[in-house]
Design a protein around this motif. Structure first.
Motif, PDB file in Angstrom:
ATOM      1  N   MET A  52       0.846  -1.162  -0.003  1.00 44.53           N
ATOM      2  CA  MET A  52       0.032  -0.122   0.004  1.00 44.53           C
ATOM      3  C   MET A  52       1.139   1.044   0.259  1.00 44.53           C
ATOM      4  O   MET A  52       1.851   1.530   0.870  1.00 44.53           O
ATOM      5  CB  MET A  52      -1.039  -0.014   1.329  1.00 44.53           C
ATOM      6  CG  MET A  52      -1.671  -1.049   1.158  1.00 44.53           C
ATOM      7  SD  MET A  52      -3.123  -1.255   0.080  1.00 44.53           S
ATOM      8  CE  MET A  52      -4.142   0.351   0.386  1.00 44.53           C
ATOM      9  N   GLU A  53       0.577   2.261  -0.659  1.00 42.91           N
ATOM     10  CA  GLU A  53       1.184   3.416  -0.893  1.00 42.91           C
ATOM     11  C   GLU A  53       1.204   4.114   0.469  1.00 42.91           C
ATOM     12  O   GLU A  53      -0.064   4.246   1.072  1.00 42.91           O
ATOM     13  CB  GLU A  53       0.687   4.422  -1.867  1.00 42.91           C
ATOM     14  CG  GLU A  53       1.551   5.671  -2.093  1.00 42.91           C
ATOM     15  CD  GLU A  53       1.016   6.575  -3.348  1.00 42.91           C
ATOM     16  OE1 GLU A  53       1.294   7.759  -3.265  1.00 42.91           O
ATOM     17  OE2 GLU A  53       0.045   6.061  -4.066  1.00 42.91           O
ATOM     18  N   GLY A  54       2.115   4.663   0.933  1.00 45.41           N
ATOM     19  CA  GLY A  54       2.011   5.277   2.381  1.00 45.41           C
ATOM     20  C   GLY A  54       2.392   4.578   3.401  1.00 45.41           C
ATOM     21  O   GLY A  54       2.687   4.964   4.511  1.00 45.41           O
ATOM     22  N   VAL A  55       2.087   3.035   3.181  1.00 49.02           N
ATOM     23  CA  VAL A  55       2.515   2.066   4.340  1.00 49.02           C
ATOM     24  C   VAL A  55       3.799   1.290   3.829  1.00 49.02           C
ATOM     25  O   VAL A  55       4.744   1.136   4.632  1.00 49.02           O
ATOM     26  CB  VAL A  55       1.275   1.191   4.479  1.00 49.02           C
ATOM     27  CG1 VAL A  55       1.782  -0.022   5.501  1.00 49.02           C
ATOM     28  CG2 VAL A  55       0.068   1.832   4.966  1.00 49.02           C
ATOM     29  N   HIS A  56       3.866   0.772   2.668  1.00 49.63           N
ATOM     30  CA  HIS A  56       5.143  -0.035   2.029  1.00 49.63           C
ATOM     31  C   HIS A  56       5.870   0.700   1.262  1.00 49.63           C
ATOM     32  O   HIS A  56       7.152   0.295   1.136  1.00 49.63           O
ATOM     33  CB  HIS A  56       4.506  -1.303   1.599  1.00 49.63           C
ATOM     34  CG  HIS A  56       3.602  -2.089   2.666  1.00 49.63           C
ATOM     35  ND1 HIS A  56       2.297  -2.045   2.506  1.00 49.63           N
ATOM     36  CD2 HIS A  56       3.895  -3.114   3.437  1.00 49.63           C
ATOM     37  CE1 HIS A  56       1.734  -2.862   3.351  1.00 49.63           C
ATOM     38  NE2 HIS A  56       2.687  -3.550   3.924  1.00 49.63           N
ATOM     39  N   PHE A  57       5.594   1.770   0.676  1.00 50.03           N
ATOM     40  CA  PHE A  57       6.328   2.540  -0.148  1.00 50.03           C
ATOM     41  C   PHE A  57       5.971   4.050  -0.169  1.00 50.03           C
ATOM     42  O   PHE A  57       4.806   4.319  -0.111  1.00 50.03           O
ATOM     43  CB  PHE A  57       6.420   1.969  -1.687  1.00 50.03           C
ATOM     44  CG  PHE A  57       5.012   1.835  -2.282  1.00 50.03           C
ATOM     45  CD1 PHE A  57       4.617   2.962  -3.041  1.00 50.03           C
ATOM     46  CD2 PHE A  57       4.261   0.602  -2.115  1.00 50.03           C
ATOM     47  CE1 PHE A  57       3.293   2.709  -3.695  1.00 50.03           C
ATOM     48  CE2 PHE A  57       3.042   0.715  -2.925  1.00 50.03           C
ATOM     49  CZ  PHE A  57       2.662   1.908  -3.600  1.00 50.03           C
ATOM     50  N   ASP A  58       6.940   5.012  -0.389  1.00 52.29           N
ATOM     51  CA  ASP A  58       6.794   6.217  -0.665  1.00 52.29           C
ATOM     52  C   ASP A  58       7.340   6.789  -2.048  1.00 52.29           C
ATOM     53  O   ASP A  58       8.360   6.577  -2.505  1.00 52.29           O
ATOM     54  CB  ASP A  58       7.646   6.870   0.656  1.00 52.29           C
ATOM     55  CG  ASP A  58       7.385   8.431   0.600  1.00 52.29           C
ATOM     56  OD1 ASP A  58       6.857   9.004  -0.500  1.00 52.29           O
ATOM     57  OD2 ASP A  58       7.581   8.848   1.794  1.00 52.29           O
ATOM     58  N   LEU A  59       6.173   7.083  -3.043  1.00 53.80           N
ATOM     59  CA  LEU A  59       6.718   7.461  -4.275  1.00 53.80           C
ATOM     60  C   LEU A  59       7.328   8.888  -4.413  1.00 53.80           C
ATOM     61  O   LEU A  59       7.749   9.312  -5.582  1.00 53.80           O
ATOM     62  CB  LEU A  59       5.270   7.595  -4.897  1.00 53.80           C
ATOM     63  CG  LEU A  59       4.783   6.267  -5.413  1.00 53.80           C
ATOM     64  CD1 LEU A  59       3.430   6.313  -6.135  1.00 53.80           C
ATOM     65  CD2 LEU A  59       5.606   5.325  -6.003  1.00 53.80           C
ATOM     66  N   THR A  60       7.665   9.467  -3.080  1.00 52.66           N
ATOM     67  CA  THR A  60       8.449  10.709  -3.166  1.00 52.66           C
ATOM     68  C   THR A  60       9.774  10.531  -3.532  1.00 52.66           C
ATOM     69  O   THR A  60      10.579  11.130  -4.249  1.00 52.66           O
ATOM     70  CB  THR A  60       8.564  11.341  -1.615  1.00 52.66           C
ATOM     71  OG1 THR A  60       7.059  11.499  -1.105  1.00 52.66           O
ATOM     72  CG2 THR A  60       9.319  12.482  -1.622  1.00 52.66           C
ATOM     73  N   TYR A  61      10.468   9.032  -3.405  1.00 47.03           N
ATOM     74  CA  TYR A  61      11.684   8.748  -3.540  1.00 47.03           C
ATOM     75  C   TYR A  61      11.627   7.323  -4.067  1.00 47.03           C
ATOM     76  O   TYR A  61      13.088   6.846  -4.646  1.00 47.03           O
ATOM     77  CB  TYR A  61      12.647   9.018  -2.470  1.00 47.03           C
ATOM     78  CG  TYR A  61      12.288   8.121  -1.104  1.00 47.03           C
ATOM     79  CD1 TYR A  61      11.983   6.560  -1.115  1.00 47.03           C
ATOM     80  CD2 TYR A  61      11.743   9.001   0.006  1.00 47.03           C
ATOM     81  CE1 TYR A  61      11.560   6.140   0.113  1.00 47.03           C
ATOM     82  CE2 TYR A  61      11.303   8.124   1.244  1.00 47.03           C
ATOM     83  CZ  TYR A  61      11.339   6.983   1.132  1.00 47.03           C
ATOM     84  OH  TYR A  61      10.703   6.248   2.290  1.00 47.03           O
ATOM     85  N   THR A  62      10.640   6.665  -4.600  1.00 44.66           N
ATOM     86  CA  THR A  62      10.637   5.537  -5.095  1.00 44.66           C
ATOM     87  C   THR A  62      10.046   5.614  -6.354  1.00 44.66           C
ATOM     88  O   THR A  62       8.827   5.982  -6.774  1.00 44.66           O
ATOM     89  CB  THR A  62       9.859   4.336  -4.612  1.00 44.66           C
ATOM     90  OG1 THR A  62      10.028   4.367  -2.800  1.00 44.66           O
ATOM     91  CG2 THR A  62      10.058   3.035  -5.064  1.00 44.66           C
TER      92      THR A  62
END
Length: 366
Positions: A52-62
């Protein structure tokens, strides 16, 4: 291109038009109501992960390509952790309106690179809308001979405890990215406050200067820390270790991949095997960049290695009679041994003190 212009089936067609199956067990892949698989003489292994975005990954730097690659690898890793061979993958996505067709193509490009590395077929999945960001659900299907499957419950007293690779680097990579993200947004917030003041004063020239400063904020310097970023952003399933063990004639007695931290995973093995363990601090493999980053952040590097998670290395036990064979396998490290349950699950420090292991790794529900 907006995803709505293609629609669900148009998007699926575009993402999967070049996918070709490789495994004989894949009788029918994408394009029907179900994939059709055949495993007449093998046991089937199935694993699922939901990211889940915000739980398992951060699209700011991924970036999305790395995210697709990692999403596939963490599932492929689970099949290797059972001493199996991954064969097929299904991909389900919940997508918000801020993503374009090209964004999802990037995600799929990463998925396909990971699958091509281990000869895995993408055979189906689902797509739907999301109001809260991006959600990725992957199911990986593998196979193994019944006698080859390794469970968490097979460890026995006197077995050796081994890990592949090194530990803590992925966690240090995450800490590095989070630190730089905080620094960046602190700079943005400060400049935006100044811009609000300039807008109140009607100072057009100052507003333009501040806009220019925001757009030209420098990217962080990650030189000397590349390995940490790679370990966080580009997870690797250790199928190479499984192959080396097979070539050496070693069948682990228990095995897991390290997703939530060494201490948590080792305690799972001990609980399900009904045993204790002793691991030695000076034997835990730690990369130089991990140690330097821990010192820079004033963190205990052993704690990071024990509890960091997302290394996706293999933790496994082998009979003591395989000691010499294990020592000959590249990138495998002997870190301790299994004991009787009444002796507890203990870490022996460099100065000989003993401390009870605690499961302090990742808990996505906290």
């Amino acid at each position: 291109m907006e995803i709505a212009k293609l629609g669900e089936f148009g998007l699926i067609d575009r993402l999967t038009k070049d996918i070709q199956t490789k495994n004989a067990s894949t009788l029918k892949g994408i394009g029907d109501d179900c994939a059709v698989l055949s495993y007449p003489e093998s046991e089937i292994l199935i694993t699922t992960d939901l990211l889940m975005e915000g739980v398992h990954f951060d699209l700011t730097y991924t970036d999305l390509r790395h995210l697709g690659y990692k999403s596939a690898m963490v599932n492929i890793s689970d099949v290797f952790a059972m001493n199996g061979t991954p064969r097929q993958l299904t991909v389900s996505l919940a997508i918000s309106k801020r993503f374009t067709v090209e964004d999802i193509e990037e995600l799929y490009a990463g998925l396909q690179i990971a699958c091509q590395k281990w000869g895995v077929d993408i055979v189906g999945g689902d797509t739907t809308a999301s109001y809260t960001g991006l959600a990725i659900s992957i199911t990986c299907i593998g196979e193994a001979n019944k006698e080859d499957i390794v469970y968490r419950s097979g460890a026995r007293p006197t077995d050796l405890v081994c890990v592949s690779g090194d530990l803590g680097a992925a966690y240090m990579g995450l800490q590095l990215l989070e630190r730089e993200k905080s620094v960046y947004y602190a700079q943005v917030d400060e400049l935006q406050k100044k811009m609000a003041e300039a807008q109140k004063a009607g100072d057009a020239q100052k507003i333009e200067n501040l806009k220019s400063q925001i757009s030209s904020l420098s990217q962080p310097d990650f030189s000397g820390k590349e390995y940490l970023l790679q370990r966080q952003l580009q997870a690797e399933a250790r199928g190479d270790i499984i192959e080396r063990l097979r070539q050496a004639g070693i069948r682990p007695t228990a095995m897991m991949d390290i997703s939530d931290g060494l201490s948590s995973e080792l305690m799972h093995i001990c609980k399900q095997s009904g045993t204790g363990c002793r691991i030695f601090e000076n034997r835990i493999p730690i990369d130089y960049q991990t140690a330097v980053m821990a010192e820079e952040l004033n963190m205990n590097v052993t704690t990071c290695a024990l509890n960091g998670g997302e290394d996706y290395e293999l933790l496994f036990t082998v009979p003591i009679g395989d000691h010499e064979k294990i020592e000959q396998i590249e990138d495998v490290h002997l870190i301790g041994h299994i004991t009787e349950p009444q002796l507890g699950q203990m870490l022996v420090t460099r100065d000989g003190q003993e401390f009870e292991l605690k499961a302090q790794g990742w808990n996505g529900l906290k």
